[in-house]
Design a protein around this motif. Sequence first.
Motif, PDB file in Angstrom:
ATOM      1  N   ASP A 189       0.827  -1.197   0.000  1.00 12.68           N
ATOM      2  CA  ASP A 189       0.000   0.000   0.000  1.00 12.68           C
ATOM      3  C   ASP A 189       0.868   1.257   0.000  1.00 12.68           C
ATOM      4  O   ASP A 189       1.966   1.261   0.553  1.00 12.68           O
ATOM      5  CB  ASP A 189      -0.914   0.046   1.238  1.00 12.68           C
ATOM      6  N   ALA A 190       0.347   2.304  -0.631  1.00 14.34           N
ATOM      7  CA  ALA A 190       0.994   3.610  -0.571  1.00 14.34           C
ATOM      8  C   ALA A 190      -0.086   4.687  -0.612  1.00 14.34           C
ATOM      9  O   ALA A 190      -1.152   4.499  -1.219  1.00 14.34           O
ATOM     10  CB  ALA A 190       1.970   3.787  -1.727  1.00 14.34           C
ATOM     11  N   ALA A 269      10.447   3.383  -0.337  1.00 15.98           N
ATOM     12  CA  ALA A 269      10.269   2.877   1.014  1.00 15.98           C
ATOM     13  C   ALA A 269      10.056   4.061   1.944  1.00 15.98           C
ATOM     14  O   ALA A 269      10.657   5.131   1.771  1.00 15.98           O
ATOM     15  CB  ALA A 269      11.482   2.057   1.452  1.00 15.98           C
ATOM     16  N   GLY A 270       9.177   3.893   2.933  1.00 15.68           N
ATOM     17  CA  GLY A 270       8.948   4.941   3.917  1.00 15.68           C
ATOM     18  C   GLY A 270       8.238   6.152   3.335  1.00 15.68           C
ATOM     19  O   GLY A 270       7.339   6.033   2.512  1.00 15.68           O
ATOM     20  N   ARG A 271       8.684   7.323   3.738  1.00 14.70           N
ATOM     21  CA  ARG A 271       8.041   8.593   3.386  1.00 14.70           C
ATOM     22  C   ARG A 271       8.973   9.381   2.468  1.00 14.70           C
ATOM     23  O   ARG A 271      10.111   9.686   2.853  1.00 14.70           O
ATOM     24  CB  ARG A 271       7.757   9.375   4.679  1.00 14.70           C
ATOM     25  N   VAL A 272       8.529   9.675   1.262  1.00 15.50           N
ATOM     26  CA  VAL A 272       9.363  10.415   0.317  1.00 15.50           C
ATOM     27  C   VAL A 272       8.582  11.613  -0.226  1.00 15.50           C
ATOM     28  O   VAL A 272       7.348  11.587  -0.302  1.00 15.50           O
ATOM     29  CB  VAL A 272       9.837   9.528  -0.859  1.00 15.50           C
ATOM     30  N   ARG A 273       9.333  12.638  -0.592  1.00 18.67           N
ATOM     31  CA  ARG A 273       8.742  13.826  -1.226  1.00 18.67           C
ATOM     32  C   ARG A 273       9.216  13.892  -2.672  1.00 18.67           C
ATOM     33  O   ARG A 273      10.363  13.579  -2.962  1.00 18.67           O
ATOM     34  CB  ARG A 273       9.100  15.106  -0.466  1.00 18.67           C
ATOM     35  N   VAL A 274       8.324  14.333  -3.536  1.00 22.58           N
ATOM     36  CA  VAL A 274       8.603  14.294  -4.973  1.00 22.58           C
ATOM     37  C   VAL A 274       8.410  15.682  -5.576  1.00 22.58           C
ATOM     38  O   VAL A 274       7.402  16.352  -5.323  1.00 22.58           O
ATOM     39  CB  VAL A 274       7.656  13.286  -5.676  1.00 22.58           C
ATOM     40  N   ILE A 290       4.577  10.853  -0.893  1.00 27.97           N
ATOM     41  CA  ILE A 290       4.235   9.434  -1.039  1.00 27.97           C
ATOM     42  C   ILE A 290       4.681   8.712   0.225  1.00 27.97           C
ATOM     43  O   ILE A 290       5.850   8.788   0.619  1.00 27.97           O
ATOM     44  CB  ILE A 290       4.916   8.798  -2.268  1.00 27.97           C
ATOM     45  N   GLU A 291       3.737   8.017   0.857  1.00 30.30           N
ATOM     46  CA  GLU A 291       4.023   7.268   2.076  1.00 30.30           C
ATOM     47  C   GLU A 291       3.764   5.789   1.809  1.00 30.30           C
ATOM     48  O   GLU A 291       2.638   5.402   1.492  1.00 30.30           O
ATOM     49  CB  GLU A 291       3.141   7.760   3.219  1.00 30.30           C
ATOM     50  N   VAL A 292       4.819   4.988   1.928  1.00 29.75           N
ATOM     51  CA  VAL A 292       4.732   3.551   1.663  1.00 29.75           C
ATOM     52  C   VAL A 292       4.479   2.834   2.972  1.00 29.75           C
ATOM     53  O   VAL A 292       5.203   3.039   3.963  1.00 29.75           O
ATOM     54  CB  VAL A 292       6.019   3.035   1.003  1.00 29.75           C
TER      55      VAL A 292
END
Length: 294
Positions: A189-190, A269-274, A290-292
Amino acid sequence: MEHQRAILFADIAGSTGLYEQSGDTVALQAVVNCLDCLKAVTVAHGGQVIKTIGDELMAAFDSATQAILAANAMQSTFEKTVGGKAGIRLRIGFHLGSVIETDGDYFGDTVNLASRLTTLASPDQILTSRETYEALPSYLQATCRKLYSTAVKGRKGKVTIIEALWQQDQGQTTILPDHFTVDEAPSRDARISYQGKVWKVDERHPEATIGRDAKSTVVVTAATASRHHASVMLRQEKIIIADQSSNGTFVRLQNGQELLLRREELVLAGRVRVGLGAAVDASGDQQVLIEVER
Protein backbone atom coordinates in the motif's frame (compact mmCIF):
# COMPACT_ATOMS: atom_id res chain seq x y z
CA MET A 1 11.35 -29.31 -32.09
CA GLU A 2 13.52 -27.08 -29.88
CA HIS A 3 15.03 -23.83 -31.22
CA GLN A 4 16.87 -20.73 -29.96
CA ARG A 5 14.62 -17.73 -30.52
CA ALA A 6 14.04 -14.23 -29.22
CA ILE A 7 10.35 -14.08 -28.33
CA LEU A 8 8.72 -10.65 -28.25
CA PHE A 9 5.32 -9.54 -27.02
CA ALA A 10 3.92 -6.09 -27.83
CA ASP A 11 0.83 -5.10 -25.86
CA ILE A 12 -1.39 -2.12 -26.71
CA ALA A 13 -2.02 -0.25 -23.45
CA GLY A 14 -5.11 1.91 -23.12
CA SER A 15 -7.35 0.10 -25.58
CA THR A 16 -10.01 -0.52 -22.92
CA GLY A 17 -10.41 3.22 -22.39
CA LEU A 18 -10.51 3.75 -26.14
CA TYR A 19 -13.46 1.35 -26.46
CA GLU A 20 -15.29 3.26 -23.71
CA GLN A 21 -14.60 6.69 -25.19
CA SER A 22 -14.86 6.06 -28.93
CA GLY A 23 -17.22 3.12 -29.21
CA ASP A 24 -16.59 -0.43 -30.38
CA THR A 25 -16.37 0.19 -34.12
CA VAL A 26 -13.88 3.06 -33.99
CA ALA A 27 -11.80 1.44 -31.24
CA LEU A 28 -11.65 -1.93 -32.99
CA GLN A 29 -10.45 -0.33 -36.22
CA ALA A 30 -7.78 1.60 -34.29
CA VAL A 31 -6.54 -1.60 -32.63
CA VAL A 32 -6.50 -3.43 -35.99
CA ASN A 33 -4.48 -0.58 -37.53
CA CYS A 34 -2.04 -0.71 -34.61
CA LEU A 35 -1.56 -4.45 -34.92
CA ASP A 36 -1.03 -4.14 -38.68
CA CYS A 37 1.68 -1.57 -37.97
CA LEU A 38 3.40 -3.94 -35.50
CA LYS A 39 3.21 -6.84 -37.96
CA ALA A 40 4.84 -4.74 -40.69
CA VAL A 41 7.69 -3.71 -38.37
CA THR A 42 8.21 -7.35 -37.33
CA VAL A 43 8.55 -8.54 -40.91
CA ALA A 44 10.78 -5.59 -41.86
CA HIS A 45 13.26 -6.64 -39.15
CA GLY A 46 13.39 -10.29 -40.19
CA GLY A 47 10.91 -11.51 -37.60
CA GLN A 48 7.99 -13.90 -37.75
CA VAL A 49 4.51 -12.92 -36.57
CA ILE A 50 3.36 -15.87 -34.47
CA LYS A 51 -0.11 -14.67 -33.53
CA THR A 52 -2.21 -11.87 -32.11
CA ILE A 53 -4.01 -12.33 -28.79
CA GLY A 54 -6.66 -9.63 -28.41
CA ASP A 55 -4.67 -6.39 -28.52
CA GLU A 56 -1.28 -8.11 -28.14
CA LEU A 57 1.18 -9.33 -30.77
CA MET A 58 3.58 -12.24 -30.35
CA ALA A 59 6.63 -12.40 -32.63
CA ALA A 60 9.81 -14.47 -32.93
CA PHE A 61 13.29 -13.43 -34.10
CA ASP A 62 16.47 -15.36 -34.78
CA SER A 63 18.58 -13.08 -32.58
CA ALA A 64 18.40 -10.63 -29.70
CA THR A 65 19.74 -7.94 -32.06
CA GLN A 66 16.79 -8.32 -34.42
CA ALA A 67 14.36 -8.28 -31.49
CA ILE A 68 15.66 -5.10 -29.86
CA LEU A 69 15.86 -3.23 -33.18
CA ALA A 70 12.30 -4.29 -33.96
CA ALA A 71 11.13 -3.27 -30.49
CA ASN A 72 12.75 0.17 -30.86
CA ALA A 73 11.15 0.62 -34.28
CA MET A 74 7.76 -0.49 -32.97
CA GLN A 75 7.79 2.12 -30.21
CA SER A 76 9.03 4.89 -32.49
CA THR A 77 6.62 4.08 -35.33
CA PHE A 78 3.71 3.52 -32.98
CA GLU A 79 4.22 6.87 -31.23
CA LYS A 80 4.51 8.83 -34.47
CA THR A 81 1.64 7.18 -36.35
CA VAL A 82 -1.29 5.01 -35.35
CA GLY A 83 -0.76 4.94 -31.58
CA GLY A 84 -0.29 8.67 -31.28
CA LYS A 85 -3.39 9.36 -33.32
CA ALA A 86 -5.51 6.94 -31.29
CA GLY A 87 -4.11 8.10 -27.96
CA ILE A 88 -2.92 4.63 -26.96
CA ARG A 89 0.55 3.40 -26.06
CA LEU A 90 2.72 0.31 -26.33
CA ARG A 91 4.50 -1.92 -23.82
CA ILE A 92 7.04 -4.49 -25.03
CA GLY A 93 8.94 -7.39 -23.47
CA PHE A 94 11.34 -9.83 -25.12
CA HIS A 95 13.64 -12.68 -24.08
CA LEU A 96 16.14 -14.88 -25.89
CA GLY A 97 16.24 -18.60 -25.11
CA SER A 98 15.19 -22.10 -26.06
CA VAL A 99 11.64 -22.63 -27.29
CA ILE A 100 9.61 -25.59 -28.43
CA GLU A 101 7.92 -25.15 -31.81
CA THR A 102 4.62 -26.91 -32.44
CA ASP A 103 2.39 -26.23 -35.44
CA GLY A 104 3.86 -22.77 -36.00
CA ASP A 105 3.53 -21.70 -32.35
CA TYR A 106 6.18 -21.49 -29.62
CA PHE A 107 6.07 -22.70 -26.02
CA GLY A 108 8.33 -22.92 -23.00
CA ASP A 109 10.07 -20.87 -20.34
CA THR A 110 11.36 -18.31 -22.86
CA VAL A 111 7.83 -17.52 -24.00
CA ASN A 112 6.57 -17.30 -20.42
CA LEU A 113 9.34 -14.91 -19.38
CA ALA A 114 8.88 -12.68 -22.45
CA SER A 115 5.17 -12.45 -21.62
CA ARG A 116 5.93 -11.63 -17.99
CA LEU A 117 8.38 -8.90 -18.99
CA THR A 118 5.64 -7.32 -21.08
CA THR A 119 3.32 -7.35 -18.07
CA LEU A 120 6.00 -5.63 -15.97
CA ALA A 121 6.64 -2.92 -18.59
CA SER A 122 5.03 0.49 -18.30
CA PRO A 123 3.44 2.14 -21.34
CA ASP A 124 6.15 3.34 -23.79
CA GLN A 125 8.67 0.95 -22.21
CA ILE A 126 10.73 -1.99 -23.53
CA LEU A 127 11.99 -4.59 -21.04
CA THR A 128 14.27 -7.57 -21.46
CA SER A 129 16.42 -9.86 -19.31
CA ARG A 130 20.10 -9.85 -18.40
CA GLU A 131 20.64 -13.02 -20.46
CA THR A 132 19.23 -11.30 -23.54
CA TYR A 133 21.21 -8.13 -22.83
CA GLU A 134 24.43 -10.17 -22.72
CA ALA A 135 23.65 -11.57 -26.18
CA LEU A 136 23.57 -8.07 -27.70
CA PRO A 137 26.51 -6.38 -29.43
CA SER A 138 28.23 -3.65 -27.40
CA TYR A 139 26.69 -0.76 -29.34
CA LEU A 140 23.21 -1.97 -28.42
CA GLN A 141 24.16 -2.81 -24.83
CA ALA A 142 25.08 0.87 -24.53
CA THR A 143 21.43 1.76 -25.15
CA CYS A 144 20.21 -0.35 -22.21
CA ARG A 145 20.23 -0.01 -18.44
CA LYS A 146 19.56 -2.21 -15.44
CA LEU A 147 16.40 -1.42 -13.50
CA TYR A 148 15.96 -3.98 -10.71
CA SER A 149 15.82 -7.69 -9.92
CA THR A 150 12.56 -9.42 -9.12
CA ALA A 151 11.07 -12.85 -8.56
CA VAL A 152 9.13 -14.27 -11.50
CA LYS A 153 6.58 -17.06 -11.09
CA GLY A 154 7.92 -20.40 -12.29
CA ARG A 155 11.59 -19.34 -12.12
CA LYS A 156 14.18 -20.09 -9.45
CA GLY A 157 15.97 -17.01 -8.18
CA LYS A 158 15.40 -13.49 -9.36
CA VAL A 159 15.35 -12.12 -12.89
CA THR A 160 17.37 -8.99 -13.58
CA ILE A 161 15.23 -6.55 -15.54
CA ILE A 162 16.91 -4.51 -18.27
CA GLU A 163 15.30 -1.56 -20.06
CA ALA A 164 16.02 -0.79 -23.71
CA LEU A 165 16.13 2.98 -24.20
CA TRP A 166 14.47 3.76 -27.49
CA GLN A 167 13.94 7.53 -27.05
CA GLN A 168 16.81 9.96 -27.56
CA ASP A 169 16.39 11.73 -24.23
CA GLN A 170 16.46 8.41 -22.38
CA GLY A 171 20.09 7.96 -23.32
CA GLN A 172 21.02 10.92 -21.10
CA THR A 173 19.92 9.19 -17.88
CA THR A 174 22.12 7.82 -15.14
CA ILE A 175 21.76 4.28 -13.80
CA LEU A 176 20.86 4.26 -10.12
CA PRO A 177 23.02 2.25 -7.70
CA ASP A 178 21.67 -1.23 -6.96
CA HIS A 179 20.91 -0.48 -3.31
CA PHE A 180 18.45 2.20 -4.40
CA THR A 181 16.67 0.13 -7.01
CA VAL A 182 15.79 -2.87 -4.88
CA ASP A 183 14.07 -2.92 -1.51
CA GLU A 184 13.56 -6.47 -0.28
CA ALA A 185 10.82 -5.73 2.28
CA PRO A 186 7.35 -6.26 0.76
CA SER A 187 4.95 -3.34 0.38
CA ARG A 188 1.32 -3.51 -0.58
CA ASP A 189 0.00 0.00 0.00
CA ALA A 190 0.99 3.61 -0.57
CA ARG A 191 -0.68 6.96 0.03
CA ILE A 192 -0.15 9.83 -2.39
CA SER A 193 -0.90 13.32 -1.10
CA TYR A 194 -1.10 16.49 -3.18
CA GLN A 195 -2.61 19.82 -2.16
CA GLY A 196 -4.84 18.32 0.52
CA LYS A 197 -6.10 15.36 -1.53
CA VAL A 198 -5.12 11.72 -0.99
CA TRP A 199 -5.01 8.72 -3.35
CA LYS A 200 -4.25 5.07 -2.59
CA VAL A 201 -2.10 2.61 -4.50
CA ASP A 202 -2.92 -0.95 -3.48
CA GLU A 203 -4.10 -4.28 -4.88
CA ARG A 204 -7.44 -2.76 -5.89
CA HIS A 205 -5.77 0.30 -7.43
CA PRO A 206 -2.31 -0.92 -8.55
CA GLU A 207 -1.31 2.21 -10.48
CA ALA A 208 -1.76 5.95 -10.10
CA THR A 209 -0.65 8.33 -12.84
CA ILE A 210 0.60 11.84 -12.09
CA GLY A 211 0.60 14.71 -14.57
CA ARG A 212 -1.07 17.78 -15.99
CA ASP A 213 -3.30 15.70 -18.26
CA ALA A 214 -6.92 15.81 -17.10
CA LYS A 215 -7.13 12.00 -17.29
CA SER A 216 -4.31 11.53 -14.77
CA THR A 217 -5.16 10.01 -11.40
CA VAL A 218 -3.37 12.88 -9.69
CA VAL A 219 -3.89 16.01 -11.79
CA VAL A 220 -1.22 18.60 -10.97
CA THR A 221 -0.79 22.22 -11.96
CA ALA A 222 2.99 22.58 -11.70
CA ALA A 223 4.37 24.44 -14.72
CA THR A 224 7.42 22.16 -14.73
CA ALA A 225 5.34 18.97 -14.84
CA SER A 226 4.64 17.03 -18.03
CA ARG A 227 1.19 15.94 -19.16
CA HIS A 228 2.14 12.34 -18.38
CA HIS A 229 4.80 12.94 -15.77
CA ALA A 230 5.10 9.82 -13.60
CA SER A 231 3.37 6.69 -12.36
CA VAL A 232 3.31 5.12 -8.91
CA MET A 233 2.73 1.36 -9.15
CA LEU A 234 2.36 -1.72 -6.99
CA ARG A 235 4.51 -4.38 -8.64
CA GLN A 236 5.75 -7.65 -7.15
CA GLU A 237 4.92 -6.41 -3.61
CA LYS A 238 6.95 -3.24 -4.15
CA ILE A 239 5.87 0.37 -4.62
CA ILE A 240 7.65 1.83 -7.63
CA ILE A 241 7.74 5.34 -9.06
CA ALA A 242 8.48 5.60 -12.79
CA ASP A 243 9.42 8.87 -14.45
CA GLN A 244 7.87 9.50 -17.89
CA SER A 245 8.53 13.22 -18.14
CA SER A 246 10.58 15.76 -20.07
CA ASN A 247 12.12 17.51 -17.04
CA GLY A 248 12.63 14.55 -14.72
CA THR A 249 11.27 13.58 -11.32
CA PHE A 250 13.10 14.57 -8.13
CA VAL A 251 12.70 12.13 -5.22
CA ARG A 252 13.86 13.02 -1.70
CA LEU A 253 14.41 9.89 0.38
CA GLN A 254 13.89 9.61 4.14
CA ASN A 255 17.64 10.03 4.71
CA GLY A 256 17.52 13.43 3.00
CA GLN A 257 19.23 12.37 -0.21
CA GLU A 258 17.59 13.66 -3.38
CA LEU A 259 17.65 11.63 -6.59
CA LEU A 260 16.79 12.76 -10.09
CA LEU A 261 14.97 10.20 -12.23
CA ARG A 262 15.00 10.59 -15.99
CA ARG A 263 12.91 7.85 -17.61
CA GLU A 264 13.96 5.66 -14.68
CA GLU A 265 12.19 3.64 -12.02
CA LEU A 266 12.84 3.58 -8.28
CA VAL A 267 11.56 1.29 -5.53
CA LEU A 268 10.17 3.45 -2.73
CA ALA A 269 10.27 2.88 1.01
CA GLY A 270 8.95 4.94 3.92
CA ARG A 271 8.04 8.59 3.39
CA VAL A 272 9.36 10.42 0.32
CA ARG A 273 8.74 13.83 -1.23
CA VAL A 274 8.60 14.29 -4.97
CA GLY A 275 9.29 17.32 -7.16
CA LEU A 276 7.81 17.27 -10.65
CA GLY A 277 10.39 18.74 -13.00
CA ALA A 278 11.96 20.80 -10.23
CA ALA A 279 13.94 20.09 -7.06
CA VAL A 280 11.80 19.31 -4.03
CA ASP A 281 12.67 22.50 -2.13
CA ALA A 282 11.91 24.60 -5.22
CA SER A 283 8.52 22.90 -5.73
CA GLY A 284 6.70 24.57 -2.84
CA ASP A 285 3.05 23.53 -2.67
CA GLN A 286 3.52 21.50 -5.86
CA GLN A 287 5.37 18.78 -3.95
CA VAL A 288 3.86 15.30 -3.96
CA LEU A 289 4.13 13.24 -0.77
CA ILE A 290 4.23 9.43 -1.04
CA GLU A 291 4.02 7.27 2.08
CA VAL A 292 4.73 3.55 1.66
CA GLU A 293 3.09 1.26 4.18
CA ARG A 294 4.55 -2.11 5.23
